[in-house]
Design an enzyme around this catalytic site. Structure first.
Site, PDB file in Angstrom:
ATOM      1  N   HIS A 139      16.005  -7.523 119.381  1.00 42.13           N
ATOM      2  CA  HIS A 139      15.312  -6.843 120.468  1.00 42.13           C
ATOM      3  C   HIS A 139      15.689  -5.369 120.577  1.00 42.13           C
ATOM      4  CE1 HIS A 139      12.494  -6.903 123.575  1.00 42.13           C
ATOM      5  NE2 HIS A 139      12.890  -7.944 124.279  1.00 42.13           N
ATOM      6  N   ARG A 140      16.735  -4.936 119.877  1.00 41.69           N
ATOM      7  CA  ARG A 140      17.048  -3.511 119.830  1.00 41.69           C
ATOM      8  C   ARG A 140      15.996  -2.758 119.034  1.00 41.69           C
ATOM      9  NH1 ARG A 140      22.825  -3.519 117.091  1.00 41.69           N
ATOM     10  NH2 ARG A 140      21.540  -4.775 115.668  1.00 41.69           N
TER      11      ARG A 140
END
Length: 472
Positions: A443-444
């Site tokens: 999700h980064r």
């Protein structure tokens, strides 16, 4: 008269950042004569079995490790008795000069490289000093380190090894804890200060497993026996009711990779179930075609091609988070990893530049990759450099899961089994072939919108392969 000298061969790093390898078997014995590049041992590293070639031509003088031993990178594993080409004009004069001049090493460096390419490099490596087998300064590396103090020849030969053998001294001589760059980066990614503990390696060297132990919550001295908390079966319980297996080789490497990924990348997993009846019908037609006669085509083949096409429209899933440089690396190529279950455990070899392959080429590459992985002969190069992976859990009858990212990658796709199920098709209930897709992403790097669009594109291709015409 031809003189001889002793040359130590230290275990090289056979992959990116590996700190140890297990010696599976020796192909030579003490007293054997070997030639340059002759295979001398089989070692297991990076989840593959690698044949280790000799960096020297000569006679085996000593084997420092037994088969089955797990050896730290940089530690001597074998010594050779080789011909001394004679003293160099620039050699340092002294009692051991004939056995320690640099000219033989320089000559070796000019020879054709061996299969691994570490023969001459090992002697000039900048690795921290480790426990040595005493040959009275006969290796070129040890003499080179002593050149600045030739005036006290008899004393350093005795005092230097003794000082290196003391467990408490190395941390005093270095400004920071002794470790290798990959291990320091691994600790930095986990937010761990190496000053907080000592390592279990030679002279207090901190290894990757030490960092993992500390990350798991062990605040005790990491050099304590690793099975100390579980001493013996309880009274009345037979020891035959338990089987203990050393954590090493493939299992240890896989565990380290999974811990690193779980502690580093914030995982998000999405699911999509699609009607893949059109894909299965296409697969049947392709198998019957003359072009694909004799080739192995499976749902994985079509799904792999679909992943590559979907990536073109959603390139953020083909990227990497570079913590050290504080950059996002966008790959303009695709090295497609395929998770493979082998007798030694899980491996994820990858197909280089898979995005440039035709379906026929991809089919061939997949077959070769899986066959090589199951035989345990995957090369370290094929196990590194992946950009996105696929795991085919459907072959085990599983529909969906939450796959863990391969370290350094932004996404992984899990393919579920193809099952017949009731499905609404053309506004009518029908029995169709359906598959569940599971997508985990970092999700980064990948926002929910980007991950969802990729999964939707992948599902659209598998539910109607003709949609590819609108995507390319």
């Amino acid at each position: 008269m031809s003189a001889t000298m002793i040359k130590e061969f230290r275990l090289p790093d056979l992959g990116e950042g590996l700190t140890e390898s297990e010696i599976l078997s020796w192909k030579v014995a003490v007293g054997d004569t070997v030639t340059l590049n002759q295979v001398i041992a089989e070692v297991e590293t990076a989840k593959a079995v690698v044949e280790l070639p000799s960096p020297f031509a000569g006679t085996v003088a000593a084997l420092h490790e037994q088969a089955g031993s797990v050896v730290e990178v940089g530690k001597p594993i074998v010594s050779f008795e080789v011909d001394d080409a004679g003293p160099s004009p620039s050699a340092v004069a002294g009692p051991g000069a004939g056995a320690s001049v640099e000219s033989p090493a320089e000559t070796a460096a000019k020879r054709e490289p061996n299969l691994v390419g570490y023969g001459a490099v090992v002697e000039k490596s900048g690795r921290p000093a480790r426990r040595q087998r005493s040959y009275d300064g006969s290796t070129g590396e040890r003499e080179a380190a002593r050149e600045p103090v030739p005036a006290v020849e008899p004393v350093p030969a005795v005092e230097q090894p003794a000082r290196l053998a003391m467990p408490a001294e190395p941390t005093v001589e270095h400004e920071r804890p002794r470790s290798t760059p990959p291990v320091r980066k691994f600790a930095r990614d986990l937010g761990i200060d190496l000053e907080l503990f000592r390592g279990t390696g030679p002279g207090g060297l901190i290894t990757r497993s030490d960092v993992q132990d500390f990350a798991a919550g062990s605040q005790a001295e990491v050099s304590a026996p690793e099975v100390a908390p579980v001493a013996a079966p309880a009274v009345g319980v037979s020891a035959e009711r338990e089987t203990r297996t050393p954590i090493k080789g493939v299992r240890k490497f896989t565990a380290a990779a999974m811990v690193q990924s779980a502690f580093t990348a914030p995982h998000v997993t999405e699911f999509l179930t699609v009607d893949v009846t059109p894909t299965m019908e296409l697969l049947t037609r392709l198998k019957a075609s003359r072009e694909f006669a004799g080739y192995k085509l499976t749902p994985l083949t079509i799904a792999a091609k679909a992943v590559l096409i979907a990536l073109r429209r959603n390139p953020t899933l083909n990227s990497r988070w570079d913590e050290a440089a504080q950059e996002i690396v966008q790959f303009n190529y695709v090295n497609l990893g395929i998770a493979a279950a082998t007798p030694r455990g899980l491996t994820v070899p990858n197909i280089k530049d898979a995005d440039k392959m035709t379906l026929l080429e991809l089919s061939t590459a997949l077959s070769e990759l899986t066959d090589t992985a199951r035989s345990g002969k995957t090369s370290p190069a094929d196990l590194t450099g992946g950009t996105i992976s696929i795991t085919n859990i459907g072959v085990f009858g599983i529909d969906a899961g939450t796959p863990i990212l391969n370290p350094g990658e932004a996404a992984i796709v899990a393919l579920g089994s193809v099952r017949k199920a009731p499905w609404v098709h053309n506004d009518e209930l029908a029995v169709r072939q359906v598959m569940s897709l599971s997508l985990s992403f970092d999700h980064r790097l990948v926002d929910g919108e980007q991950g969802s669009k990729f999964l939707a594109d992948l599902g659209a291709i598998l539910s109607d392969p003709a949609t590819v015409m609108t995507m390319i």
